[in-house]
Design an enzyme around this catalytic site. Sequence first.
Site, PDB file in Angstrom:
ATOM      1  N   HIS A   1       5.756  90.344  11.727  1.00  0.00           N
ATOM      2  CA  HIS A   1       7.116  90.319  12.271  1.00  0.00           C
ATOM      3  C   HIS A   1       7.252  91.322  13.399  1.00  0.00           C
ATOM      4  O   HIS A   1       6.471  92.276  13.518  1.00  0.00           O
ATOM      5  CB  HIS A   1       8.143  90.609  11.170  1.00  0.00           C
ATOM      6  CG  HIS A   1       8.179  92.049  10.716  1.00  0.00           C
ATOM      7  ND1 HIS A   1       8.985  92.987  11.310  1.00  0.00           N
ATOM      8  CD2 HIS A   1       7.498  92.702   9.733  1.00  0.00           C
ATOM      9  CE1 HIS A   1       8.805  94.156  10.715  1.00  0.00           C
ATOM     10  NE2 HIS A   1       7.905  94.005   9.750  1.00  0.00           N
ATOM     11  N   CYS A   2       8.233  91.068  14.261  1.00  0.00           N
ATOM     12  CA  CYS A   2       8.591  92.018  15.308  1.00  0.00           C
ATOM     13  C   CYS A   2      10.016  92.474  15.030  1.00  0.00           C
ATOM     14  O   CYS A   2      10.453  92.456  13.884  1.00  0.00           O
ATOM     15  CB  CYS A   2       8.451  91.388  16.690  1.00  0.00           C
ATOM     16  SG  CYS A   2       9.491  89.932  16.949  1.00  0.00           S
ATOM     17  N   ALA A   3      10.761  92.859  16.061  1.00  0.00           N
ATOM     18  CA  ALA A   3      12.104  93.409  15.845  1.00  0.00           C
ATOM     19  C   ALA A   3      13.080  92.371  15.311  1.00  0.00           C
ATOM     20  O   ALA A   3      14.010  92.703  14.572  1.00  0.00           O
ATOM     21  CB  ALA A   3      12.639  93.999  17.144  1.00  0.00           C
TER      22      ALA A   3
END
Length: 468
Positions: free
Chosen positions: A26-28
């Site tokens: 995942h990212c932000a």
Amino acid sequence: MSENSQIAKDLIEAIGGKDNIISAAHCATRLRLMVKDQDMIDQERVENIQKVKGAFFNSGQYQVIFGTGTVNRMYDEVVKLGISGSTKSEQAQEAVKAGSGFQRAVRTFGDVFVPIIPALVATGLFMGLRGLVMQEQILGLFGLTPDDISQNFILFTEVLTDTAFVFLPALVAWSAFRVFGGNPTIGLVLGLMLVSPSLPNAYSVASGDVDPIKIFGFIPVVGYQGSVLPAFITGFVGAKLERWIRKRVPEVLDLIVTPFLTLLVMITLALFVIGPIFHSAENIILSIFKAILEWPLGISGLIIGGLNQLIVVTGVHHIFNMLEIQLLEAFGNNPYNAIVTCSVAAQGGAALAVGLKTKSAKLKALALPSSLSAFLGITEPAVFGVNLRYFKPFVFALVGGGVGGFLSAIFGLKATGMAITVIPGTLLYLNGQILLYLLVNIVAIGTAFILTWLFGFSDKSVKDLNKN
């Protein structure tokens, strides 16, 4: 079973079950999934899952938008249900064949520079706060003038604002070694060598106070304080060289020979070949970028502000990270941020119009939080979950971004940092620019909101989309 656990379970089933998912990261804002068979994904079912704000394929990954904060919890739930977790870097290696060569190159730039950005964000905030504190009007509230400020206090602020840029090559080389498969510690030491105090300081050379060392009478050797491209290339070549050496050195000698040869060869190449060549290239790129930003009559702001979110959709916007870093290092300010923040704000304005105008409870629950997310600087929920889905709101948001960017260029707004925009971005304009910053963002939001409200959305478009 908790609500998030149920959402994760439903998501896995909609994507084709555990057996169809290779790994999760995942990212932000996005849950990034590597899948075996795209055809097994029930796109409509995914998009109708609670808290999902959009889903799409990009760079070989199936990316599900949950938004800031929520995505961390969803990732944890997905991993608990038996999906293998991985880092974004590991997923990038799995997806290395996805996309064009240009997209892969830009993705690599992002992998190298994104981990450095938090340090530069903090530095930009320190610059903004110093600019606020040092204003005569602010000092006057306490009966002080700039002459009353202690030199020790100024020295303290310089430590806060200058350190990240002085040692920037070390950060870049460290990150490049990490991305390209080398030992990050060797990359860090190599980067520190590029800014060794034994070398003529780059800033002093630029000001004319110090002359560079001339090797063979024509090769200029200086420190590379604040430089980006030479450190990036040095890190790339160094990581490849280290891996090449390690494969050929007996294991019993690896600890001694590999780092010794890597550092010896690379610092020689960096100072005598890579540095002079790519520092010159870096200056040319910076000059071109700065010249574009200085186009007259606000043209640069109109174009960049209007097209920025279109570039974000393609996924190649990370290339501008390097250019923003160069602007901050060379000039101590960043006019690019002031322009693109309007494009971000405008997407929030369009999503807000959709959320307030629609009578659909589900769409309202999606659009209103997405607009707030955009006002906090994260546009993916608004772009992919709302505006692009109904298309016209996205187009009118591009118009709003262009109008706001045009005004930003006309007013000459310049941020003290990078990577944060709209509401958080106000901290980068505390040095006497805050009112104009608020004005251009309000114009961008208002333009996108009004156009979307009048011409860009009706609940009929929701019915037509559902029919299709």
